[in-house]
Design a protein around this motif. Structure first.
Motif, mmCIF file in Angstrom:
data_model
loop_
_atom_site.group_PDB
_atom_site.id
_atom_site.type_symbol
_atom_site.label_atom_id
_atom_site.label_comp_id
_atom_site.label_asym_id
_atom_site.label_seq_id
_atom_site.Cartn_x
_atom_site.Cartn_y
_atom_site.Cartn_z
ATOM 1 N N GLN A 109 43.675 53.631 48.336
ATOM 2 C CA GLN A 109 42.968 52.706 46.990
ATOM 3 C C GLN A 109 44.409 51.648 46.160
ATOM 4 O O GLN A 109 44.015 50.443 45.468
ATOM 5 N N GLU A 110 45.769 51.916 47.329
ATOM 6 C CA GLU A 110 46.688 50.753 46.838
ATOM 7 C C GLU A 110 46.519 49.703 47.310
ATOM 8 O O GLU A 110 46.703 48.749 46.327
ATOM 9 N N SER A 111 45.354 49.548 48.173
ATOM 10 C CA SER A 111 45.317 48.464 49.299
ATOM 11 C C SER A 111 44.227 47.619 48.335
ATOM 12 O O SER A 111 44.230 46.417 48.944
ATOM 13 N N PHE A 112 43.099 48.340 47.356
ATOM 14 C CA PHE A 112 42.501 47.341 46.374
ATOM 15 C C PHE A 112 43.381 47.259 45.162
ATOM 16 O O PHE A 112 42.259 46.244 43.838
ATOM 17 N N LYS A 113 44.226 47.422 45.490
ATOM 18 C CA LYS A 113 45.082 47.070 43.785
ATOM 19 C C LYS A 113 45.117 46.225 42.705
ATOM 20 O O LYS A 113 44.763 45.081 41.667
ATOM 21 N N SER A 114 45.130 44.277 44.004
ATOM 22 C CA SER A 114 44.923 43.387 43.269
ATOM 23 C C SER A 114 43.425 43.214 42.708
ATOM 24 O O SER A 114 43.463 41.648 43.168
ATOM 25 N N ASP B 99 38.934 42.915 52.439
ATOM 26 C CA ASP B 99 39.391 43.532 52.674
ATOM 27 C C ASP B 99 40.211 44.364 54.083
ATOM 28 O O ASP B 99 40.536 45.014 54.440
ATOM 29 N N ALA B 100 39.776 43.445 55.161
ATOM 30 C CA ALA B 100 40.826 43.211 55.847
ATOM 31 C C ALA B 100 41.916 43.691 56.712
ATOM 32 O O ALA B 100 42.359 44.391 57.183
ATOM 33 N N ILE B 101 42.445 41.995 55.729
ATOM 34 C CA ILE B 101 43.184 42.082 55.300
ATOM 35 C C ILE B 101 44.409 43.322 54.473
ATOM 36 O O ILE B 101 45.437 43.500 55.786
ATOM 37 N N ASN B 102 43.577 43.236 54.219
ATOM 38 C CA ASN B 102 44.468 44.861 52.707
ATOM 39 C C ASN B 102 44.065 45.952 53.317
ATOM 40 O O ASN B 102 44.880 47.252 52.902
ATOM 41 N N THR B 103 43.139 46.587 54.622
ATOM 42 C CA THR B 103 43.684 48.205 55.287
ATOM 43 C C THR B 103 43.416 47.695 56.711
ATOM 44 O O THR B 103 43.691 48.480 57.369
ATOM 45 N N ALA B 104 44.511 46.971 57.031
ATOM 46 C CA ALA B 104 45.289 46.658 58.357
ATOM 47 C C ALA B 104 45.895 47.989 58.956
ATOM 48 O O ALA B 104 45.979 47.868 60.353
ATOM 49 N N LEU C 124 32.460 46.825 56.097
ATOM 50 C CA LEU C 124 33.297 47.128 56.827
ATOM 51 C C LEU C 124 33.920 48.586 57.276
ATOM 52 O O LEU C 124 34.010 49.277 56.048
ATOM 53 N N THR C 125 33.907 49.086 58.308
ATOM 54 C CA THR C 125 34.442 50.727 58.648
ATOM 55 C C THR C 125 34.999 50.798 59.968
ATOM 56 O O THR C 125 35.106 50.320 60.723
ATOM 57 N N ARG C 126 35.968 51.524 59.516
ATOM 58 C CA ARG C 126 37.665 51.651 60.513
ATOM 59 C C ARG C 126 37.506 52.862 60.442
ATOM 60 O O ARG C 126 37.148 53.854 59.831
ATOM 61 N N TRP C 127 38.198 53.508 62.061
ATOM 62 C CA TRP C 127 38.772 54.720 62.225
ATOM 63 C C TRP C 127 39.764 54.821 63.364
ATOM 64 O O TRP C 127 39.996 53.960 63.583
ATOM 65 N N GLN C 128 40.222 56.340 63.309
ATOM 66 C CA GLN C 128 40.884 56.567 64.018
ATOM 67 C C GLN C 128 40.968 58.186 64.422
ATOM 68 O O GLN C 128 40.774 59.081 63.821
#
Length: 1288
Positions: A60-65, A840-845, A891-895
């Motif tokens: 959630q903080e990743s999208f604050k801007s 999205d890619a930069i802020n969720t790297a 974009l989908t990420r997973w771990q």
């Protein structure tokens, strides 16, 4: 202090492994407080665990801007419509160039002789890639050796796989030619057309260079061949029945819409082969009709009857469903009595007059097709009364059936056609029907050709590439034959096993699963598309015409026509002493395909958002594009896949019965079809997850017409969270990466375990192919970071002026000039989508870091505990957990936590993002966003469905939990992403039973046999049960009595869903023997045949019985009955030595019951189902009810922060008798067949704008038939005298 807290939490987690149910009281009843405590504890622990694993706060903080932007539906739909229209203009422009080139080439070259050694690229005989064997040209019929004509071999070419053309091997340097099976490639008219059309290759290539998004381009000739670009190997699977002249793009461009009445003579003389030919004629006429045409078929003898009774006194729209109904009706008519032509013609003329006066039906061309074996006279008085006095609005086409015909029949039947602007055809064999029937298309095209100036642009309804709809029934029949063979072989191998009740029940279930078409999510191997096409005219006015003339009942002679009238002049044209005839010939139709996926990419789904979508409706109200269009059933096209109406997929929530559409809905539909611009909010219901879940919502519809096309674009947006969307800040541009990150591209932020939406258009390269969307995106992300990058402009079509790029003949006709091709655009990118993705890619790297790495930087105690747990201890307690995140940009990420040891990075097939790459279109994403408005803190839990069609392997089942992350700016918010995790189902079950093993008096908890405990999701599907086999089943199937009470208490609300695209299975009727004339000799033949067959059977039975001394058993472990559809397609390949044992003395009816299957035919139908959704209104009041012995033997509580209900049932109370709840679809039974019901209650349609049905110069054309009687030409008199003297 933190260390002490962490240690405490660690001990708390580890303590869950222990159970203590020691008795301290004699009362084993569970109280409501215990159940509430379980629900709170389980929900709280799952929520805390989810926050740690998903790191949702950091997401959630990743999208604050990010910014919140209002979504303007009107501007959005208009912008999409403009983009689609621009794309369509490109295709139309390309087709116009093909049309002009074809017309001028034909004018110059179609009279040129074809060299004897001429070779062309035959699509059927193109070499496969790496195929070293070259075969000869079109297969010749079986002639005697002395009549054999040696033809030059086809040209050979090298084909390469091309991603742009669906990975089909093609050659883009030239075109190739497809010739239908019923057309001879070396016939004079055909080979001449193939020869002159070879010059179109230059224009095909130039078009492709100008617009690299172009798909297949083609020119379909009226002689039957089709030249298509690029060249490819034509695949005929199972048989090649393709004829371009029966495809929608050809039929609708060749002639304006038409009303057609087909009259079939069923008098006593139309028996045997004549009846078969008549049926074949009608079938082929129906194959030339499309959605904009109207038709009916009537048979007549002493009376006139519709072939389908419910179509009485009307014309029906020529949809695939209606045409299929008419074709099936042809099997039912019997030949008898004497034909009443007067009544039949009167009925047809009066019906057409009604539609003409009311502007109904096609409201353009009208025609009567008369199929008969002879007429007593020409019925001139009827034509004067019904047709001539209205300036002949109805054309009459006559088809004379029979090998031996009378001169009088030819004369009268032909006169009827020639006097009414029609065409006459004589048919004596089945083989010539297709070619002769298509003559009527060329006649209907004459007004178009004569006016010459206008080339109507036609857009087709949706269709599946080269697949012929008629193949669907054939493929289904082949499957049933294979199944029948497998059953017979299995029964012969092991009768005891086959006849056992267990095996018969298993096979019955397999048969029932044939009706479960709801698992057909994809379009399989079919490429859905529309086409744009235009007619191509012969620019010549005159030509020598040769036709067959009947001298006697058995003698035909070819003669060249002598007279012609040009324009309104009544003199014939004479060149070099040779007189020519006036013509108005259609050369063919040119067109190009437009894949629906290309149009969908222009609908910018990322701007519409989750649970929103766009769709396109045709002028008939049918769907062209829609996310719920399901055209395929078990890899076979559905019978009516291209005539699915808008209100059959947009299910409005008005609690009406099937097909009882409200006036509000039909009014909305009419506004959309009329291409008006507007918007409206409607209550809707929709299904998800293979029609196993349903939901209700308010959606805001916006629509506008796509100009110069029959299509209307509609956008549907959820009313609450659809009002706003996330956008990157304006100062956060991709180009700033080179400055901010010192020439590091955005690719550096997408290093491992990521995927993008495979159907979205981020960037597309037209000259390079990539193995995956991720590889293509990576390529462009590198290029974007380079200096000098420019976003490509949207392609626009070149101006199409007749005085530009063309020179004229001296008589005013145009000739296409060879011009340089326009510069080719290498790629196209969607700037807005790329911008959102990079943001999205930069802020969720950081999501690439493992949970352990992230935990070292966190201060939350539980987070640290999870991160500090030893690897083996974590796996032992929780197993491997996959944490995932999907954003609004696709974009989908997973771990995986903990990371798997020895993980094969090259094999990513089973990774999360490869199985679920569609981000906002995935079911878990859609449900999580919906759940946010129920409880913004909750997770949505689900397991895979456990159905008879797709059984669930419970031991390998996983639980998926998803949570929506919203971003807001105070008074507005929008969904930014969905986070979640997957873990093994047995770990959730263990967690659940650890908690429910403890209650107030530590006796009688869920661990005991006295209570049955379940976790049930918001749609009634079991997630956890004491019986693991219940996982993934519908709760109403396991405990229908409890589910009934929950529905009565309105805990669950019923959602009635009707599937208007369903397929049902009708038993196929036996062959109708009415075509056989039972003469005395025929009866004798049948008796002799029976006697011979019985004798052979008796002899074989005695011989085999003596030869076989013993009975054996055989158990073939390799034979699996469920592979019936794959293993037994060819009888010749199955010479099983074990099938020689003699039949046992089994009663014949038992054999038929156990072994023989009922042959069926897939048929369009409606199916309804009742699905369920948790009703959260006043939920606590509904749930907080005490146990009342066996009157209410259960507790229900909502598990905190989840979509699950905890259901605790007293197992000592007997189950109440009642009907089992089922979410399976059942057929809706109407009093009429579905085509009849649709006809009785017709829906509004908009008639096509273009209608060219007559031209004053058409009366100068004498050519109106394939045979004629000698007229005033005195040359034929001595020839006739010689013939009569010789043969009579």
């Amino acid at each position: 202090m933190c260390k002490l807290v962490g240690t405490f939490v660690l001990l708390l987690l580890l303590s869950l492994d222990s159970r203590d149910c020691s008795a301290s009281s004699q009362d084993d009843k569970i109280t409501l407080n215990s159940v509430q405590h379980w629900a709170v504890k389980l929900g709280s622990e799952l929520s805390s665990f989810g926050e740690v694993i998903t790191r949702k706060k950091r997401v959630q903080e990743s999208f604050k801007s990010a910014q919140i932007e209002s979504r303007d539906g009107e501007k959005l739909v208009q912008s999409m419509a403009d983009d689609i229209r621009a794309m369509m203009e490109l295709k139309v422009s390309a087709v116009k160039r093909i049309v002009e080139a074809a017309e001028n080439m034909a004018f110059d070259k179609q009279s040129e002789p074809v060299p004897e050694d001429y070779q062309f690229y035959n699509s059927k005989e193109m070499d496969e890639p790496y195929d070293e064997v070259s075969i000869t040209t079109t297969a010749e019929p079986d002639f005697n050796l002395e009549n054999w004509i040696v033809r030059p071999p086809t040209k050979s070419a090298h084909l390469q796989l091309n991603a742009h053309f669906y990975n089909i091997p093609v050659n883009t340097n030239f075109s190739s030619v497809h010739v239908p099976t019923n057309v001879y490639a070396w016939a004079d008219d055909v080979i001449k057309g193939i020869h002159w059309s070879e010059g179109l290759d230059t224009h095909f290539i130039n078009n492709y260079q100008s617009d690299p998004t172009l798909s297949w381009q083609y020119f379909g000739s009226s002689t039957g061949f089709m030249r298509h670009y690029p060249a490819m190997k034509w695949r005929a699977d199972p048989v090649d029945i393709y004829d371009c002249r029966t495809r929608a793009w050809y039929m609708e461009a060749a002639a304006s819409p038409k009303d057609v009445v087909i009259l079939v003579d069923r008098s006593g003389s139309m028996t045997g082969q004549r009846r078969d030919i008549a049926k074949h004629v009608v079938t082929n006429i129906l194959d030339t009709l499309g959605n904009n045409d109207f038709v009916n078929v009537m048979t007549f003898a002493d009376t006139v009857e519709e072939i389908v009774p419910c179509f009485e006194d009307s014309l029906v729209q020529a949809t695939m469903g209606n045409l299929r109904e008419l074709k099936l009706g042809l099997d039912n008519f019997e030949t008898m009595e004497i034909a009443n032509f007067s009544a039949a013609l009167t009925r047809a003329f009066e019906l057409l007059e009604i539609y003409r006066n009311n502007s109904g039906g096609a409201n353009c061309n009208q025609a009567i097709m008369l199929v008969t074996d002879g007429v007593p006279y020409n019925y001139k008085e009827l034509f004067e009364k019904y047709n001539w006095k209205y300036d002949t609005p109805v054309r009459v086409f006559t088809y004379l059936i029979g090998r031996e015909v009378k001169v009088a029949d030819v004369r009268e039947v032909k006169w009827m056609a020639c006097a009414n602007r029609g065409f006459y055809v004589h048919l004596s064999t089945l083989a010539e029907v297709r070619e002769r029937v298509l003559e009527h298309v060329n006649v209907l095209a004459r007004p178009l050709v004569l006016q010459r100036e206008t080339h109507p642009v036609v857009w087709t309804p949706v269709y599946a590439n080269v697949t012929d709809p008629k193949v669907a029934d054939y493929l289904w029949e082949q499957r049933e034959r294979a199944e029948q063979k497998e059953r017979f072989m299995s029964q012969r191998r092991d009768k005891t096993h086959f006849n056992s009740e267990t095996e018969q029940n298993r096979r019955w279930k397999i048969t029932q699963m044939k009706q479960g078409q709801y698992s057909e999510l994809g379009n399989s191997q079919y490429q859905l598309m529309t086409s744009v096409s235009m007619p191509v005219y012969d620019l010549r006015h005159n030509e020598n015409i040769t036709e067959n003339v009947l001298i006697n009942e058995a003698y035909w002679v070819s003669v060249t026509k002598e007279h012609s009238y040009v324009h309104n002049q009544s003199q014939s044209v004479e060149e070099n002493g040779q007189k020519e005839m006036r013509i108005a010939r259609l050369l063919g139709v040119a067109g190009t395909d437009v894949a629906l996926s290309e149009i969908q990419a222009l609908m910018t789904p990322y701007k519409i958002g989750v649970n929103g979508y766009a769709f396109i409706v045709t002028n008939n109200g049918y769907i062209l594009i829609h996310p719920d269009l399901r055209p395929v059933y078990q890899q076979i096209l559905k019978p009516s896949y291209n005539s699915v109406d808008m209100i059959e997929v947009e299910l409005f929530d008005d609690d009406r019965g099937p097909r009882n559409f409200s006036k509000e809905l039909t009014a909305l539909r009419q506004e959309i079809i009329d291409q008006r611009t507007g918007n409206k909010i409607m209550n809707v219901k929709y299904h998800m997850d293979d029609m196993k879940r349903a939901s209700r919502a308010k959606k805001h519809y916006f629509w506008t017409g796509i100009s110069e096309s029959p299509f209307t674009l509609v956008v549907a947006i959820p009313e609450n969270y659809g009002r706003h969307r996330i956008t990157p800040p304006p100062n956060d541009d991709i180009h700033r990466l080179s400055l901010t990150f010192k020439n590091i591209s955005a690719q550096q932020f997408l290093l491992d375990k990521w995927s993008v939406h495979p159907d979205w258009l981020y960037c597309r390269h037209y000259e390079r192919s990539f193995s995956s969307p991720e590889e293509e995106l990576s390529y462009f992300l590198e290029r974007v970071a380079r200096p000098g990058w420019r976003w490509p402009a949207k392609p626009r079509p070149p101006e199409h002026h007749k005085n530009k790029g063309h020179e004229r003949h001296n008589d005013g006709r145009e000739r296409t000039k060879a011009s340089n091709s326009t510069p080719r655009n290498e790629y196209y990118c969607d700037h807005g989508l790329m911008q959102a993705l990079v943001y999205d890619a930069i802020n969720t790297a950081w999501f690439n870091k493992s949970i352990t790495e992230s935990a070292s930087n966190e201060t939350a105690p539980l987070t640290k505990v999870i991160g500090l747990l030893p690897r083996l201890k974590f796996i032992e307690r929780f197993g491997y957990i996959v944490a995932f995140m999907a954003t609004h940009s696709g974009l989908t990420r997973w771990q995986t936590h903990p990371p798997r040891e020895h993980e094969n990075s090259s094999d990513t097939r089973f990774e999360f993002g490869k199985q679920w790459p569609r981000a906002i279109d995935e079911v878990w994403y859609r449900r999580a966003v919906e759940q946010h408005y129920v409880d913004p803190l909750s997770y949505v839990y689900s397991v895979e469905m456990n159905t008879e069609k797709v059984p669930l392997n419970v031991s390998a089942a996983v639980v998926t939990a998803a949570h929506a992350v919203f971003h807001g700016d105070g008074h507005r918010k929008a969904p930014a992403a969905v986070v979640g995790y997957q873990f093994q189902h047995d770990r959730l079950a263990e967690w659940f039973f650890n908690i429910t093993a403890t209650c107030e008096n530590n006796k009688g908890c869920c661990a005991s046999n006295a209570w049955d405990c379940f976790l049930v999701d918001s749609n009634g599907w079991i997630i956890v049960s004491e019986d693991g086999n219940h996982t993934g089943l519908f709760f109403g199937k396991i405990r229908p009595d409890i589910m009934t009470r929950l529905v009565e208490d309105e805990v669950y609300k019923t959602i009635h869903v009707v599937d208007y695209q369903a397929v049902c299975f009708r038993e196929k009727k036996t062959t109708n023997p009415a075509g056989t004339l039972l003469t005395p000799l025929e009866n004798v033949r049948l008796v002799l045949a029976w006697f011979l067959a019985t004798s052979v059977w008796l002899y074989n039975t005695i011989t085999v019985g003596l030869a076989q001394g013993s009975v054996y058993t055989f158990d073939d472990e390799n034979v699996t009955p469920t592979v019936a559809y794959q293993n037994y397609e060819n009888d010749e390949e199955t010479d099983d030595p074990f099938l020689t044992k003699p039949p046992t003395a089994r009663i014949e009816r038992d054999f038929e019951k156990l072994v023989l299957i009922n042959r069926t035919r897939p048929t369009p139908c409606d199916r309804e189902m009742y699905l369920y959704q948790l009703d959260y209104s006043n939920l606590n009041e509904k749930l907080n009810k005490p146990l009342k012995e066996c009157d209410r033997p259960f507790y229900v509580q909502l598990v905190n922060f989840t979509n699950m209900l905890l259901v605790v049932v007293d197992a000592n109370c007997p189950k109440e008798e009642g009907s089992v709840f089922s979410v399976e679809p059942t057929e809706v039974l109407y009093n009429e067949t579905l085509p009849c019901l649709k006809h009785i209650h017709p829906l509004y349609r908009k008639q096509p704008v273009s209608c060219i049905r007559s031209h004053p110069e058409e009366s100068n054309i004498d050519m109106c038939g394939r045979a004629s009687i000698p007229g005033r030409n005195m040359f034929w008199i001595p020839l006739a005298v010689v013939f009569i003297y010789t043969y009579l």
